[in-house]
Design an enzyme around this catalytic site. Structure first.
Site, PDB file in Angstrom:
ATOM      1  CG  ASP A   1      -2.099   0.810   0.897  1.00 37.57           C
ATOM      2  OD1 ASP A   1      -2.039   1.455  -0.163  1.00 37.57           O
ATOM      3  OD2 ASP A   1      -3.222   0.774   1.651  1.00 37.57           O
TER       4      ASP A   1
HETATM    5  C1  BGC Z   1      -5.146   3.173   0.216  1.00 39.05           C
HETATM    6  C2  BGC Z   1      -5.281   2.327  -0.737  1.00 39.05           C
HETATM    7  C3  BGC Z   1      -5.189   2.737  -2.304  1.00 39.05           C
HETATM    8  C4  BGC Z   1      -3.781   3.524  -2.321  1.00 39.05           C
HETATM    9  C5  BGC Z   1      -3.443   4.239  -3.653  1.00 39.05           C
HETATM   10  C6  BGC Z   1      -3.846   4.058   0.029  1.00 39.05           C
HETATM   11  O1  BGC Z   1      -3.939   5.203   0.963  1.00 39.05           O
HETATM   12  O2  BGC Z   1      -5.026   2.481   1.350  1.00 39.05           O
HETATM   13  O3  BGC Z   1      -6.600   1.826  -0.792  1.00 39.05           O
HETATM   14  O4  BGC Z   1      -5.403   1.944  -3.224  1.00 39.05           O
HETATM   15  O5  BGC Z   1      -3.855   4.465  -1.356  1.00 39.05           O
HETATM   16  O6  BGC Z   1      -4.238   5.580  -3.814  1.00 39.05           O
END
Ligand code: BGC
Length: 750
Positions: free
Chosen positions: A286
């Site tokens: 993530d």
């Molecule tokens: C979130 C994810 C997301 C990623 C990309 C993160 O802060 O937890 O779910 O896909 O950002 O934007």
């Protein structure tokens, strides 16, 4: 060929390959040959480049750091890459100026629609409609594909049992089976029956692996403790279902699981995902979840981060830069085996090849004129309709509107940016049809509107008096209340989950003035509504319904369509009951649901020593699976093909559902089981099947469920499947608190 048949065919045709998931439309050998051909040309630095995902910026321009990274082969994927024009520029630089001309996989959070916004995922889950959920993902994917995006970070299939957690909005609710079914439908919607180069298909991503929804006390990014037994039975099944549906990628979670961060979790990423499940797509971290392991106190520095995540076979790093800075040196020193890098790169290339990225010549001109088309909006409307859950109805709905004036009140009656909900990065706000627009269009001057409060969070009560006065000539008032979009989503947890601001006062004032109140709640989570429940005549829960929320609400409120949504998550009476979910374990001293010890201010009655609260019922405000409609249904007594079975056998359970009312409608028939005695305590109830049935007045249909090893088995703490003989109670009904049951016996399991 349906999915099962394809699977069987694949087994026959390709016996030597990992077949647990079905990533690829082209034959696996073709894909593998191409992967190897590209792979063989890469230097170590270029291999590591494939393992890096960087974020770009919005707009038409491509920032210099992105251009440099591409030219130097230091990037394999970009997220948030900007407009179609920017994406076209990016792919052009790749094709002309990058060392190996390997296309970038362009990722974006296309969560519940791209430009045509569907209800938030929790709302979609309330539809209990696999087909609509699949179509929603398909449309979202197609719209995104046409703007150069080839990978979405969805579905989010974190089991969510804490309504304080803001990301419950993005989840499919509290139940492993419902989440597994609808999550798999989303995967198929984005990818098709397998990852392929077909136009309009993008790769899906099962996230967040794992346990993010179990965050302690509902705060985002908090610690997570999940006993292994629960991990296997509750949290892993939706991910396994996504894998079986062919999902191309997984994303790790921000949290730790029992002290080990998800992004360095060898047990989960290696033993479960790779060794046991044979996943051969790629895993992305993530956003900075890897470098955050330093703050979490798990890694000393970025070098450690790279070593720990690489050791867990985490293939691609999102945004942080540990692989960029340290992976080469770690491979050269022998601390990371080169095979880890080779495997990661092949996993990534495999997805790129399967998606046909090498064959595409993306010019940045949207080909699909269907973005925000009438057809897409129509599907978004259908989904919005089916997501609506009627929680209460004292004969106030449907509202038959004649020539009289109708009141529309509330900060969310005309709030398009709130209506689309969290994670709608690309929503086109001026295309959003709000309830106020829609009702005014349909009923013109009959509509009397007053906002009541400046916004849904406002504590200022200065408009309330005038609002009540404005409703002088009006008998029926539809109040649009709830939460602004920003009150749910990532990093947006709440400790109080009632209507925020002065909305309760607004409703009280209208009730005191004797109005018939239809309360429409837009929210990203279950709210506690006890303070207003008795003041209103009906409650329709609309979640954040998306672009077409207005027309969907018009059709349901006026009775053109009957509501058919059912709760995908339990609604607590008060936040003090959280976590409250239907499939909890029975206590040794079960509570009497009627027993209430000391309603505030009264002396303590003897309540007995049971599993209760002294000051609130143990029952929820609204149960999982619950939802009213405008017609009535009967579900016949279940007919069992037999009441005893042995291993390998199946029993069928058949019911007849009849529309006994006067309006068309849909009922969700739900099948639950309870394993009466087992070597691990099993939930009081577990959903194991559901079917949504659409019926005209007087019409009836048969619904058949199968019960066999899949439904009766469970996992032990090591992930072994246990099928234990004994008695099982099988329940059928239309809500988790409205069921009839029969006992069956599993006799032999040898
Ligand atoms: C979130 C994810 C997301 C990623 C990309 C993160 O802060 O937890 O779910 O896909 O950002 O934007």
């Amino acid at each position: 060929m349906n999915r099962v048949n394809k699977y069987v065919a694949a087994l026959v045709l390709l016996p030597v390959l990992a077949l647990n998931n079905m990533l690829f439309a082209q034959s696996n050998t073709e894909v593998e040959n191409k992967v190897n051909e590209i792979f063989n040309q890469l230097t170590l630095e270029e291999k590591i480049g494939q393992m890096i995902q960087i974020a770009s910026t919005n707009g038409d321009e491509v920032p210099q750091y992105v251009i440099d990274a591409i030219k130097e082969g230091r990037v394999g994927s970009i997220l948030n890459a900007g407009t179609p024009k920017a994406i076209a520029k990016i792919q052009k630089i790749v094709a002309k100026e990058s060392p190996n001309k390997i296309p970038l996989i362009i990722g974006r959070d296309v969560i519940h629609g791209y430009k045509t916004i569907f209800p938030i995922p929790l709302g979609q889950a309330a539809s209990w409609n696999r087909g609509l959920v699949e179509t929603g993902a398909n449309i979202a994917g197609k719209e995104a594909y046409d703007e150069g995006i080839n990978w979405t970070f969805a579905p989010m299939i974190d089991i969510s049992r804490d309504p304080r957690w803001g990301r419950i909005a993005e989840s499919l609710g509290e139940d492993p089976y419902l989440t597994a079914e609808l999550g798999a439908a989303m995967v198929v919607g984005f990818q098709g029956n397998e990852l392929s180069a077909e136009e309009g298909r993008i790769a899906a991503c099962a996230k967040h692996f794992i346990g993010y929804g179990a965050t302690e006390n509902g705060k985002d990014y908090n610690a997570v403790s999940i006993p292994d037994y629960q991990l296997w039975n509750t949290y892993l099944p939706p991910f396994k279902a996504a894998l079986d549906a062919g999902v191309g990628t997984f994303m790790t979670a921000f949290n730790d699981i029992n002290g080990v961060p998800a992004s360095a979790n060898q047990f989960l990423l290696k033993e479960v995902l790779r060794d046991q499940w044979k996943f051969d797509g790629f895993v992305v971290s993530d956003w900075e979840s890897m470098s955050q392991m330093i703050k979490q106190g798990y890694s000393e520095n970025l070098r450690d981060v790279a070593l720990q995540s690489a050791s867990a076979q985490l293939d691609m790093e999102m945004v942080s830069s540990s692989y960029q800075a340290h992976l080469k040196e770690l491979v050269e020193s022998g601390e990371v085996d080169i095979e880890m890098v080779n495997t990661a790169v092949k996993n990534i290339l495999r997805v790129k090849v399967a998606l046909g990225l090498f064959d595409k010549d993306y010019k940045g001109v949207p080909k699909n004129t269907e973005i925000l088309s009438d057809a897409h909006k129509e599907e978004a409307k259908k989904m919005a309709i089916e997501s609506l859950v009627l929680l209460k109805n004292d004969n106030a709905l449907p509202l038959a509107i004649g020539k009289e004036k109708i009141g529309i009140v509330g900060p969310l009656a005309d709030a398009p940016a709130e209506q689309v909900g969290t994670w709608s990065l690309d929503a086109v706000i001026d295309q959003v049809e709000t309830p106020l627009n829609t009702f005014q269009e349909a009923y013109g001057d009959q509509i009397v509107f007053a906002k009541g409060l400046e916004n849904a969070r406002s504590n200022k009560t200065d408009q309330i008096k005038a609002t009540v006065e404005a409703m002088n000539e009006v008998k029926d008032v539809i109040v649009f209340a709830g939460e602004d979009a920003i009150l749910s989503g990532e990093g947006h947890s709440r400790a109080f989950i009632n209507l925020p601001g002065a909305q309760e006062e607004l409703i009280n004032a209208l009730a005191d003035a004797g109005k018939n109140i239809i309360l429409v709640v837009q929210a990203g989570r279950p709210l506690t509504l006890e303070a207003v429940e008795n003041k209103v005549n009906a409650i329709l829960y609309a979640w954040h319904p998306g672009t077409m929320g207005g027309p969907a609400l018009l059709d349901v409120i006026t009775g053109k369509v009957s509501p058919s949504g059912k709760l995908p998550v339990t609604f607590p009476r008060t936040v003090g009951q959280v976590p409250i979910y239907y499939s909890s374990i029975e206590s040794g001293r079960p509570a009497n649901p009627q027993m209430l010890g000391i309603p505030t201010g009264t002396p303590l009655d003897p309540v007995g020593l049971t599993n209760n609260y002294l000051d609130v019922s143990v029952t929820p405000a609204y149960a999982f699976g619950y939802g009213l409609t405008y017609t009535s249904f009967s579900i016949s007594k279940p007919k069992f093909s037999k009441l005893e079975l042995t291993k390998g056998e199946k029993i069928t359970v058949e019911v007849e559902v009849k529309n006994t009312g006067k309006k068309e409608g849909a009922e969700v028939v739900q099948l639950y089981i309870r394993d009466k005695v087992a070597s691990y305590m099993r939930p009081k109830l577990e959903l194991k099947g559901f079917e949504k049935v659409y019926l005209a007045p007087g019409e009836s249909k048969k619904v058949t469920f199968e019960i066999g090893p899949d439904q009766l088995s469970f996992f032990d703490k090591n992930g072994n499947v246990l099928l234990e003989k004994g008695k099982f109670e099988i329940f059928v009904g239309n809500a988790s608190d409205n069921l009839v049951s029969e006992i069956i016996t599993l006799k032999e399991v040898k």
